[in-house]
Design a protein around this motif. Structure first.
Motif, PDB file in Angstrom:
ATOM      1  N   UNK A  57       0.831  -1.153  -0.192  1.00 31.87           N
ATOM      2  CA  UNK A  57      -0.190   0.060  -0.020  1.00 31.87           C
ATOM      3  C   UNK A  57       0.685   1.302   0.038  1.00 31.87           C
ATOM      4  N   UNK A  58       2.054   1.341   0.901  1.00 31.96           N
ATOM      5  CA  UNK A  58       2.561   2.704   0.653  1.00 31.96           C
ATOM      6  C   UNK A  58       3.297   3.005  -0.632  1.00 31.96           C
ATOM      7  N   UNK A  59       3.510   1.919  -1.471  1.00 28.67           N
ATOM      8  CA  UNK A  59       3.903   2.302  -2.861  1.00 28.67           C
ATOM      9  C   UNK A  59       2.718   2.639  -3.550  1.00 28.67           C
ATOM     10  N   UNK A  63       2.454   6.283  -5.916  1.00 25.28           N
ATOM     11  CA  UNK A  63       1.898   6.162  -7.152  1.00 25.28           C
ATOM     12  C   UNK A  63       0.725   7.484  -7.439  1.00 25.28           C
ATOM     13  N   UNK A  64      -0.119   7.226  -6.335  1.00 29.49           N
ATOM     14  CA  UNK A  64      -1.437   8.095  -6.555  1.00 29.49           C
ATOM     15  C   UNK A  64      -0.875   9.647  -6.274  1.00 29.49           C
ATOM     16  N   UNK A  65       0.071   9.671  -5.415  1.00 33.63           N
ATOM     17  CA  UNK A  65       0.617  11.255  -5.245  1.00 33.63           C
ATOM     18  C   UNK A  65       1.053  11.628  -6.410  1.00 33.63           C
ATOM     19  N   UNK A  70       1.088  15.278 -11.470  1.00 36.14           N
ATOM     20  CA  UNK A  70       0.756  15.374 -12.843  1.00 36.14           C
ATOM     21  C   UNK A  70      -0.453  16.247 -13.152  1.00 36.14           C
ATOM     22  N   UNK A  71      -1.455  15.915 -12.400  1.00 38.18           N
ATOM     23  CA  UNK A  71      -2.711  16.586 -12.655  1.00 38.18           C
ATOM     24  C   UNK A  71      -2.678  18.179 -12.188  1.00 38.18           C
ATOM     25  N   UNK A  72      -2.047  18.621 -11.134  1.00 37.03           N
ATOM     26  CA  UNK A  72      -2.142  19.822 -10.615  1.00 37.03           C
ATOM     27  C   UNK A  72      -0.825  20.597 -11.104  1.00 37.03           C
ATOM     28  N   UNK A  73       0.140  19.897 -11.462  1.00 34.09           N
ATOM     29  CA  UNK A  73       1.464  20.415 -12.093  1.00 34.09           C
ATOM     30  C   UNK A  73       2.001  21.276 -10.723  1.00 34.09           C
ATOM     31  N   UNK A 195      -1.982   5.646 -15.531  1.00 28.50           N
ATOM     32  CA  UNK A 195      -2.672   4.508 -15.921  1.00 28.50           C
ATOM     33  C   UNK A 195      -2.241   3.158 -15.372  1.00 28.50           C
ATOM     34  N   UNK A 196      -1.131   3.387 -14.196  1.00 33.42           N
ATOM     35  CA  UNK A 196      -0.652   1.917 -14.007  1.00 33.42           C
ATOM     36  C   UNK A 196      -1.628   1.276 -13.035  1.00 33.42           C
ATOM     37  N   UNK A 197      -2.000   1.798 -12.131  1.00 31.46           N
ATOM     38  CA  UNK A 197      -3.044   0.821 -11.219  1.00 31.46           C
ATOM     39  C   UNK A 197      -4.385   0.391 -11.993  1.00 31.46           C
TER      40      UNK A 197
END
Length: 551
Positions: A57-59, A63-65, A70-73, A195-197
């Protein structure tokens, strides 16, 4: 027909500063664009290959972070902030120094030497450093823009190089990359990351793979419950001065519950199987895994031999000892085959390595047509040592397995059902891990023991604060979250005198920063010892983001 059960374990610890959230090291992002993308692509290219993929989970949190960045820049990773700088001449001295330190960290024979423009950047920086370093101030923004670009290109996976246009175009151009070109590269890498998850969830939804989990922040579970478990395999192992880790059972239960919640949220269903951090098990840990409702767990052949004798085989699953509740199935990895992939085959031609592996499988099949062959290893750390990130090895190996009628690939849940009738019962379980079958990688060395003592002192402070009622529910939740990061096995792995001094220093510092941040959250002063390194040195430097673990 023999069953081959791959388990690919994906893990990186939390590299974020506990207060600022800034990534102090970029290894999650780099392994994501190189290894996690490629491992998914290999499976997508070979849809009849079945396996188990384990995510910690910590990985997934990190990845979500990155996806959010990339969304917020709003960049929290210096590498991405530097690469996105429109005018590299405006980079701060700190960013320039950070990139000079990080920008050549890779396995040079496969990731740097093949690329003349990247070599040129390395050689120029080395030349200036060798002339007392003052000449580094003459390096232009173009140098830093190109270095950031090449570092990202070098860590890009083969599937990205072969499946898109931006990366091959930039690799062909070689230098003097524009801001627009760097932005196009970031866009492509960001899309791959986001797209990974979903890709792995789609593979699981199709039935091709099974997704399993690990307790949330990758704690070394047997030691969390009992330091003395280290002496089951190593009777003379020195232990920390602290008698135990306070409240370890409830902490492990919280890690396990958080892992299942993470898995259900991200993949749509709870995990059936749990890979314990570092394959480390003890009798007490086994009982907690069973009580949590998992169907299977796993460890190494070294643990099996310590528990059931040198003749015990990995070619069937095992039933847990009589006093373990539930119907938990226990697997033990084939260490020879796993280590051939992890450490040896990188030196071979891909086709030769694949053929050799198939010959090894045939030998096991001929011994007994119903044998199970469990091959478990990291799904991220070995491939940088392979030419082309293992692309040709996997092409030949998965291709050969698809054509072979005597060997079928299975998930571990499938193996548990298929081989249930052949499973012997484990007489007892001697605590150990997939590293030498012992726990010595995380305890016993003076630096490792001192780290445990520091963590025990902090845990006692946290317990008093949590019991006092003076913390709000939100503060209590944050204390537990940060405590989970402090309990990661990785801090103890790296401490010692046999790892890269550079890596030891990084992990030593980040561990102490996590401890100090939790003291601040508790409104308590920290010991002055936390301001000084635990470790006094290290071994020879390693290339890349993580040591090639003995798995």
């Amino acid at each position: 027909m023999a069953d081959l059960a791959f388990l690919w374990h994906m893990h990186q610890p939390d590299y974020r500063h506990p207060d600022s959230g800034e990534f102090l090291l970029p290894w999650v992002f780099l392994h994501a664009i190189k290894d996690y993308t490629d491992m998914a692509a290999h499976l997508e290219r070979h849809p009849s290959i079945r396996c188990t993929v384990n995510f910690v989970p910590v990985l997934l949190d990190q990845i979500e972070d990155y996806t959010e960045q990339f969304t917020s820049r709003k960049w929290r990773d210096p590498l991405l902030r530097i690469a996105s700088q429109a005018d590299p001449d405006q980079l701060t001295a700190d960013d320039r120094g950070w990139l000079l330190d990080m920008g050549f960290r890779c396995h040079e024979p496969t990731m740097l030497e093949p690329f003349a423009p990247y070599r040129r950047l390395r050689d120029l920086a080395s030349h200036l450093r060798n002339h007392d370093g003052h000449g580094l101030s003459y390096l232009s923004g173009t140098f830093y823009g190109d270095l950031a670009t090449w570092y990202l290109l070098a860590w890009s996976g083969e599937s990205l190089r072969r499946g898109g246009q931006v990366i091959p175009d930039l690799m062909a151009k070689g230098d003097n990359f524009s801001a627009a070109e760097r932005q196009a590269l970031l866009d492509e890498l960001g899309a791959a990351l986001s797209g990974l998850i979903p890709r792995y969830r789609a593979l699981a939804d199709s039935g091709q793979i099974e997704l399993s989990c690990t307790p949330a922040s990758h704690p070394l579970a047997p030691l969390l419950l009992d330091f003395h478990s280290a002496r089951e395999a190593l009777p003379d192992c020195p232990l920390p001065a602290a008698p135990e880790y306070p409240g370890g059972r409830s902490r492990l239960a919280e890690h396990i519950a958080a892992a299942q919640a993470s898995h259900s949220r991200r993949f749509g269903r709870p995990a059936s199987g749990l890979w314990p951090a570092e394959g480390a098990l003890s009798t007490a840990v086994l009982k907690q895994i069973a009580e949590a409702g998992f169907a299977w767990t796993a460890s190494s052949h070294g643990v099996l031999k310590h528990s059931a004798g040198n003749e015990a085989r990995t070619t069937t699953p095992w039933l847990v000892p009589e006093d373990t509740p539930g119907n938990l199935t226990l697997f033990f990895r084939n260490e020879r085959l796993s280590d051939l992939i992890g450490f040896e085959y990188a030196k071979w031609h891909g086709r030769d390595a694949a053929q050799h592996f198939m010959t090894e499988l045939k030998s096991i099949h001929l011994q007994n047509a119903d044998n199970l062959i469990p091959v478990f290893l990291d799904g991220e750390n070995a491939w940088e040592y392979y030419p082309y990130n293992g692309w040709y090895f996997f092409t030949d190996l998965y291709g050969a397995l698809e054509k072979n009628q005597a060997i079928r690939t299975v998930t571990l849940s499938e193996a548990a059902v298929a081989h249930h009738g052949r499973s012997p019962r484990l007489p007892k379980l001697i605590a150990g891990s997939w590293v030498y079958g012992t726990l010595s990688t995380w305890i016993g060395h003076p630096d490792k023991n001192r780290a445990w003592e520091m963590l025990c002192e902090l845990k006692q402070c946290a317990d008093r604060a949590l019991d006092s009622g003076r913390l709000s529910p939100a503060e209590s939740a944050e204390v537990r979250r940060r405590l989970a990061n402090c309990e990661s096995s990785d801090w103890f792995w790296w401490l010692g005198d046999y790892n890269s001094p550079q890596s030891v220093a990084s992990f030593d510092s980040l561990f102490r920063e996590n401890l100090k941040a939790l003291y601040r959250l508790l409104h308590l002063p920290h010991s002055a010892s936390l301001d000084h390194p635990i470790s006094k040195g290290g071994g020879e430097p390693e290339s890349g983001g993580t040591m090639r673990r003995a798995n």
